[in-house]
Enzyme design. Structure first.
Site, short mmCIF file in Angstrom:
data_model
loop_
_atom_site.label_atom_id
_atom_site.label_comp_id
_atom_site.label_asym_id
_atom_site.label_seq_id
_atom_site.Cartn_x
_atom_site.Cartn_y
_atom_site.Cartn_z
N VAL A 229 0.85 -1.20 0.00
CA VAL A 229 0.00 0.00 0.00
C VAL A 229 0.88 1.24 0.00
O VAL A 229 0.44 2.32 0.40
CB VAL A 229 -0.98 0.01 1.20
CG1 VAL A 229 -2.01 -1.08 1.06
CG2 VAL A 229 -0.23 -0.11 2.53
N ALA A 230 2.13 1.10 -0.44
CA ALA A 230 3.09 2.22 -0.47
C ALA A 230 3.04 2.88 -1.84
O ALA A 230 2.12 3.63 -2.15
CB ALA A 230 4.48 1.70 -0.14
N ARG A 231 4.02 2.61 -2.67
CA ARG A 231 4.08 3.06 -4.06
C ARG A 231 4.56 1.89 -4.91
O ARG A 231 5.35 1.06 -4.45
CB ARG A 231 5.04 4.25 -4.23
CG ARG A 231 4.53 5.56 -3.65
CD ARG A 231 3.38 6.12 -4.47
NE ARG A 231 2.99 7.47 -4.04
CZ ARG A 231 2.08 7.74 -3.13
NH1 ARG A 231 1.45 6.74 -2.51
NH2 ARG A 231 1.77 8.99 -2.82
N ASP A 254 -2.12 -2.65 -3.89
CA ASP A 254 -2.95 -1.50 -4.21
C ASP A 254 -2.23 -0.57 -5.17
O ASP A 254 -2.86 0.31 -5.75
CB ASP A 254 -3.32 -0.74 -2.93
CG ASP A 254 -4.25 0.44 -3.21
OD1 ASP A 254 -5.26 0.21 -3.91
OD2 ASP A 254 -3.98 1.56 -2.75
N GLU A 259 1.93 2.13 -13.44
CA GLU A 259 0.61 2.46 -12.93
C GLU A 259 0.04 3.65 -13.71
O GLU A 259 0.77 4.63 -13.89
CB GLU A 259 0.70 2.81 -11.44
CG GLU A 259 -0.64 3.00 -10.77
CD GLU A 259 -0.52 3.30 -9.28
OE1 GLU A 259 -1.00 4.38 -8.87
OE2 GLU A 259 0.03 2.47 -8.54
N HIS A 278 -5.08 1.45 -6.71
CA HIS A 278 -4.55 2.59 -5.95
C HIS A 278 -5.68 3.37 -5.29
O HIS A 278 -5.87 4.57 -5.54
CB HIS A 278 -3.71 3.51 -6.84
CG HIS A 278 -2.78 4.39 -6.05
ND1 HIS A 278 -1.64 4.94 -6.58
CD2 HIS A 278 -2.82 4.81 -4.75
CE1 HIS A 278 -1.01 5.67 -5.65
NE2 HIS A 278 -1.72 5.60 -4.54
N VAL A 279 -6.40 2.70 -4.43
CA VAL A 279 -7.55 3.31 -3.74
C VAL A 279 -7.35 3.36 -2.23
O VAL A 279 -8.30 3.54 -1.48
CB VAL A 279 -8.86 2.56 -4.08
CG1 VAL A 279 -9.22 2.76 -5.54
CG2 VAL A 279 -8.75 1.06 -3.77
#
Length: 315
Positions: A229-231, A254, A259, A278-279
């Site tokens: 859930v970082a990048r 995520d 991306e 990415h939510v």
């Protein structure tokens, strides 16, 4: 002569942000092609949320009076490339605290859904298949949180009721907390083999770019779950694909690199992977927290007080 009232640019209409001070003229801009006013009058710019770096930083080269650049993300990697166009003395602030709850919720959602086999059950429902079986629980698992800042702490808050066997914490540098030690990043290789679940919530920096590469993933135990859930660029996508396709590791992502993940990319159909678009911060929790931060920051700014979450000052 009457002094000119300085402009503040907001991604929300000012009437929707309670508590704004009266010291400014508010301009609503959320990344549209046309600017709401001359950028030269802007002294405080709150960037649009989840827009490209090109859109986000487009007006800044025309903001000679700018004093504060306030992002609505905890990460600042999307604005760093444009800071060179700013004049010296601009304070960059992030949105630490705005996304903690929402991102932590998603980290737990991804972890639980992956362990309990929810993606397969949803596919089974689509096909009217009763996929009874034996699935894993989070209880009695060892969890490693990589990036123990505000989001990492919020994730541990939510892990507490799940009876984990152990929670390990890693940050850039080590420190003691009431919950236990936070290990330095240099200690990470020795901790990875002990974790059943590894949750990445670290900022993207030159040090963390590609952090979860072949060596990192190779040290994870067989069957372990990687949650990001970082990048996206914190993980080496090629190295992760190799581990997923071998069946040795599982992942819940995520964020991805690239991306958005393009159609036809092998990660879409890799085994044992759950992908969300990415939510982590894009939930109903975002707007009220973002608006409260904006009001606090502008109240402080109007009073000449120090700002929250100041990350750097341009030179």
């Amino acid at each position: 002569m009457t002094a000119t009232i300085p402009d503040v640019w907001l991604p929300f209409p000012a009437g929707e942000v309670p508590g704004l001070p009266d010291a400014f003229r508010y301009r609503h801009w959320d990344g549209e092609e046309e600017f709401p006013a001359d950028p030269a009058a802007c002294v405080f710019y709150v960037t649009p949320y989840m827009k490209s770096p090109e859109v986000t930083m487009r007006p800044t080269a025309r903001m000679p009076r700018l004093e504060v650049l306030q992002t609505l993300t905890a990460g600042i990697d999307h604005v760093l490339g444009g800071l060179g166009a700013l004049h010296p003395g601009v304070t960059l602030c992030n949105a630490r605290g705005v996304h903690d709850a929402s991102t932590a919720e998603l980290a737990l959602t991804l972890t639980l859904a992956s362990l309990r086999g929810i993606p397969g059950m949803v596919r089974g429902q689509d096909r009217e298949q009763w996929r009874f079986g034996f699935y894993e629980a989070l209880a009695d698992k060892s969890v490693l949180i990589v990036g123990y800042g505000a989001v990492g702490e919020a994730i541990e808050d939510r892990l507490a009721p799940f009876e984990c066997a152990r929670v390990m914490r890693v940050a850039r540098s080590g420190r003691a907390t009431v919950r236990g030690p936070v290990h330095a990043l240099t200690e990470l290789p020795g901790l990875l083999p002990e974790a059943d679940v590894v949750i990445l919530c670290t900022p993207l920096t030159e040090r963390t770019r590609g952090l979860a590469g072949a060596q990192f993933l190779g040290r994870m135990k067989d069957g372990a779950l990687l949650v990001n859930v970082a990048r996206g660029p914190v993980v080496d996508t090629g190295a992760l694909l190799a581990e997923l396709e071998s069946g040795r590791l599982r992942a819940a992502l995520d964020v991805t690199d690239p991306e958005p993940l393009p159609a036809g990319h092998p990660l879409w159909h890799a085994p044992n992977v759950l992908i969300t678009p990415h939510v982590g911060g894009s939930s109903s929790a975002f707007e009220p927290r973002a608006k409260r931060l904006i009001a606090r920051q502008l109240t402080r700014f109007a009073a000449g007080e120090s700002l929250e979450n100041a990350v750097l000052i341009t030179d």
